[in-house]
Design an enzyme around this catalytic site. Sequence first.
Site, PDB file in Angstrom:
ATOM      1  N   PHE A 246      12.502  -6.532  -8.790  1.00 52.33           N
ATOM      2  CA  PHE A 246      12.987  -7.530  -7.690  1.00 52.33           C
ATOM      3  C   PHE A 246      14.250  -7.062  -7.103  1.00 52.33           C
ATOM      4  O   PHE A 246      14.875  -8.213  -6.263  1.00 52.33           O
ATOM      5  CB  PHE A 246      13.032  -9.056  -8.099  1.00 52.33           C
ATOM      6  CG  PHE A 246      11.849  -9.594  -8.851  1.00 52.33           C
ATOM      7  CD1 PHE A 246      10.705  -9.274  -8.335  1.00 52.33           C
ATOM      8  CD2 PHE A 246      11.803 -10.119 -10.270  1.00 52.33           C
ATOM      9  CE1 PHE A 246       9.319  -9.852  -8.910  1.00 52.33           C
ATOM     10  CE2 PHE A 246      10.870 -10.357 -10.859  1.00 52.33           C
ATOM     11  CZ  PHE A 246       9.510 -10.437 -10.418  1.00 52.33           C
ATOM     12  N   ALA A 516       4.428   1.201  -2.135  1.00 48.16           N
ATOM     13  CA  ALA A 516       2.772   1.438  -2.064  1.00 48.16           C
ATOM     14  C   ALA A 516       2.665   2.439  -1.156  1.00 48.16           C
ATOM     15  O   ALA A 516       1.982   3.691  -1.221  1.00 48.16           O
ATOM     16  CB  ALA A 516       2.045   0.390  -1.912  1.00 48.16           C
ATOM     17  N   ARG A 619      -3.393  -1.123   6.063  1.00 51.52           N
ATOM     18  CA  ARG A 619      -4.452  -0.770   5.264  1.00 51.52           C
ATOM     19  C   ARG A 619      -3.942  -1.447   3.932  1.00 51.52           C
ATOM     20  O   ARG A 619      -2.958  -1.051   3.259  1.00 51.52           O
ATOM     21  CB  ARG A 619      -4.848   0.406   5.146  1.00 51.52           C
ATOM     22  CG  ARG A 619      -5.986   0.813   4.196  1.00 51.52           C
ATOM     23  CD  ARG A 619      -6.182   2.407   4.130  1.00 51.52           C
ATOM     24  NE  ARG A 619      -7.259   2.547   5.275  1.00 51.52           N
ATOM     25  CZ  ARG A 619      -7.598   3.612   6.061  1.00 51.52           C
ATOM     26  NH1 ARG A 619      -6.653   4.790   5.429  1.00 51.52           N
ATOM     27  NH2 ARG A 619      -8.449   3.624   6.686  1.00 51.52           N
ATOM     28  N   LYS A 624      -7.150  -6.247  -5.004  1.00 47.93           N
ATOM     29  CA  LYS A 624      -6.722  -6.971  -6.084  1.00 47.93           C
ATOM     30  C   LYS A 624      -5.127  -6.986  -6.656  1.00 47.93           C
ATOM     31  O   LYS A 624      -4.515  -7.911  -6.673  1.00 47.93           O
ATOM     32  CB  LYS A 624      -7.451  -6.597  -7.414  1.00 47.93           C
ATOM     33  CG  LYS A 624      -7.338  -7.262  -8.585  1.00 47.93           C
ATOM     34  CD  LYS A 624      -8.308  -7.063  -9.788  1.00 47.93           C
ATOM     35  CE  LYS A 624      -9.722  -7.373  -9.500  1.00 47.93           C
ATOM     36  NZ  LYS A 624     -10.431  -7.096 -10.818  1.00 47.93           N
ATOM     37  N   LYS A 692       1.250  -0.223   4.960  1.00 45.65           N
ATOM     38  CA  LYS A 692       2.392  -0.894   5.130  1.00 45.65           C
ATOM     39  C   LYS A 692       2.790  -1.278   3.473  1.00 45.65           C
ATOM     40  O   LYS A 692       2.532  -0.710   2.646  1.00 45.65           O
ATOM     41  CB  LYS A 692       2.755  -1.849   6.244  1.00 45.65           C
ATOM     42  CG  LYS A 692       3.070  -0.815   7.394  1.00 45.65           C
ATOM     43  CD  LYS A 692       3.181  -1.713   8.822  1.00 45.65           C
ATOM     44  CE  LYS A 692       1.776  -2.443   9.172  1.00 45.65           C
ATOM     45  NZ  LYS A 692       2.104  -2.697  10.643  1.00 45.65           N
ATOM     46  N   GLY A 693       3.449  -2.644   3.505  1.00 46.04           N
ATOM     47  CA  GLY A 693       3.424  -3.403   2.329  1.00 46.04           C
ATOM     48  C   GLY A 693       3.495  -4.574   2.303  1.00 46.04           C
ATOM     49  O   GLY A 693       3.648  -5.349   3.149  1.00 46.04           O
ATOM     50  N   VAL A 694       2.938  -5.390   1.143  1.00 46.87           N
ATOM     51  CA  VAL A 694       2.853  -6.749   1.243  1.00 46.87           C
ATOM     52  C   VAL A 694       4.042  -7.537   0.034  1.00 46.87           C
ATOM     53  O   VAL A 694       3.959  -8.558   0.080  1.00 46.87           O
ATOM     54  CB  VAL A 694       1.518  -7.190   0.716  1.00 46.87           C
ATOM     55  CG1 VAL A 694       0.720  -6.822   1.919  1.00 46.87           C
ATOM     56  CG2 VAL A 694       1.047  -6.791  -0.442  1.00 46.87           C
ATOM     57  N   GLU A 696       6.897  -8.000  -0.047  1.00 47.09           N
ATOM     58  CA  GLU A 696       8.030  -9.026  -0.024  1.00 47.09           C
ATOM     59  C   GLU A 696       7.643  -9.640   1.291  1.00 47.09           C
ATOM     60  O   GLU A 696       7.999 -10.904   1.460  1.00 47.09           O
ATOM     61  CB  GLU A 696       9.172  -7.963   0.559  1.00 47.09           C
ATOM     62  CG  GLU A 696       9.619  -7.139  -0.602  1.00 47.09           C
ATOM     63  CD  GLU A 696      10.879  -6.442  -0.393  1.00 47.09           C
ATOM     64  OE1 GLU A 696      11.734  -6.301  -1.455  1.00 47.09           O
ATOM     65  OE2 GLU A 696      11.316  -6.129   0.640  1.00 47.09           O
TER      66      GLU A 696
END
Length: 736
Positions: A246, A516, A619, A624, A692-694, A696
Amino acid sequence: MKFQTPAGHNPIDRMSVVGQPLDRIDGPLKTTGTAPYAYEQHDAAPDAAYGHVVGAGIAKGRIRRLDIKAAERAPGVLAVITADTAGPLEVGPHNTVPLLGGPEIRHYHQAVALVVAESFEAARAAAGRVRIEYEAHAGAYDLEAARTTATAPEANAQMGEPDTQVGDFLGAFADAPVRLDETYTTPDQSHMMMEPHASIARWDDGTLTLWTSTQMVEWCARGIAKTLRMDRSKVHVISPYIGGGFGGKLFLRADALLAALGARATGRPVKVALHRPLIANNSTHRPATIQRVRLGATRDGVITAIGHESWSGDQPGGGPETAVSQTRLLYAGANRLTAMRLAVLDLPEGNSMRAPGEAPGMMALEIAMDEMAEKLRLDPVEFRIRNDTQVDPENPERPFSARPLITCLQTGAAQFGWQRRDARPGRVKDGQWLVGLGMAAAFRNNLPMTSGARVRLDGDGRITVETDMTDIGTGSYTIIAQTAAEMMGVRMDQVEVRLGDSTYPVSAGSGGQFGANNATSGVYAACIGLREEVARRLGFNSQDADFADGQVRSGNRSAPLASAAARGEIVAEDRIEYGDLHKTHQQSTFGSHFVEVAVDGATGEVRVRRMLAVCAAGRILNPKSARSQVIGAMTMGVGAALMEHLKVDTRRGFFVNHDLASYEVPVHADIPHQEVIFLDETDPMSSPMKAKGVGELGICGVAAAVANAIYNATGVRVRDYPITLDTYLDRLPDVA
Ligand code: MOS
């Protein structure tokens, strides 16, 4: 590979493996307890001795006398390391304060000694015999008190300028027919990851091997090399499994340094874990903020003035909590002002914690938006929609690469049953419970980071990926395997992923929700190289070669992939580097959070009943593992709203509740059914992965949605987090 024009059609678009909700390939190791975490590398260091860290008992001052004789004589003790005996140390590139203190003490529980012994128990017992006399100095520990002394921090790449201004904010705010001017506070928070900071160090002929728990392998390696004044090439960092970070494990911390010093002094491998009560004050934390938000709007809800100022504190040389970041980008408004101010505090070092900047910034801004919507008698979803912008509002010539915020808001509202909400607070009762709905936007930036990887093809058609990328519990192993399988046209079980080793190419690492997208893009780049070499060896034109089902096809010819490596392994290495696309196009992730709460009308107890997040984050590489990231972040958001609070003792300068008994985080019983919706988005500007990213995005906005739901339930507005009973019990309406 330099990524400088928007990604066209590429092998990832097939999405036969990428984009599938596959199980984590490290799942069986985790669930059977056989994934070796840093403290458990028994095979690597079977004769390891144990170190126990002694933390300073004052917040600021000097050690007058440090007596280690009794500790040294204690049973089983091998060495006692202090600043006096450690040899010369520098401060690493990401550290603000020396990790081994003395004689000067900079914060409470700054490490001042390491006791190394044959067993953990012996080391801990002997640590109690270290006698220290201090000379305590007065320090600054109270942000509210230090606020008047705060100054503008220096601009840097991460936060940009401390101040931004567009148009005439003060004039437009004064002229606005509807105005809001409120101040919100967020507390200091601790990462409290499950696995403590832990390391084993071993020296072999001047080379240091560190098995450690770090999010960023290369930062750790550079940090220890600089701190110990040694050559980076003499450091080997290994970090294959990490029990959460974190942001608390982004760079070198005391466990790794002290393990290295202990091992050097004893000639034995030494393992050190920060015991839980030490972590809150010894390691970094998310700094508290005071945030003033001013909004001015026309009567029909068009924002004409938007201002956000944030005050936070840190050690001398530290940085601010960048809580105004999202306000520079999220809503339209012709006249704008943001400012960050930084006070010197003698508390432990502040630093990144999950979505640094936006997480606490959205906690303030998104309550303010709710309050303003009410003043305007507008639905809070509609108010946000009216103030959408498709360009960077501070630099209108920069469009967003993708920005479906309105779709996120509308999808969430429809899915959550938002139209059934009664906008008048305190109207919905369920027995003794007051029930309310709240929502907030979600926003977090996308960060392009250079990331490298090496891929190998062997004669059996198996692919091996090597990168120093880490998996902090997020699913890196799996999405990297998916990327390589897609690129090379092989099955998942034909891909082996090796991570977290500084002998592998340097990756983006895990942080800032950049892991990612960037790490897989590095693997993509290496796989492009491998495909070219395979095609060359097979005599195919690499431009039109198709890799699928273990075969390579070009025109009317085909050959098994494995045959390309029949005469020996093929290795390719590359890294993704980014050109200007993120400068010409603002790249951010968007979403919405919806929450239903019930507040006990008599006791004030809050129960979160339902949660929904809608995310637009490019994307989704694995729905999951991405969902797991988002529901974890939503859970953390509930903690931020209702529980998490490092309590400062403003007389003695430390965080009092420094364990998991008194630093409260949500448990399963606190969290209801959670739903996550990912919008179908590909962002060709972000990377060849179009992702991109999730990790955060999922926390940004949650706490405000909870606060807004509590307001809707009760009519009580709380602007100071966490929203605990004592802050509103006397304001609860009577439930007859
Ligand atoms: Mo993140 S706070 O950069 O791990």
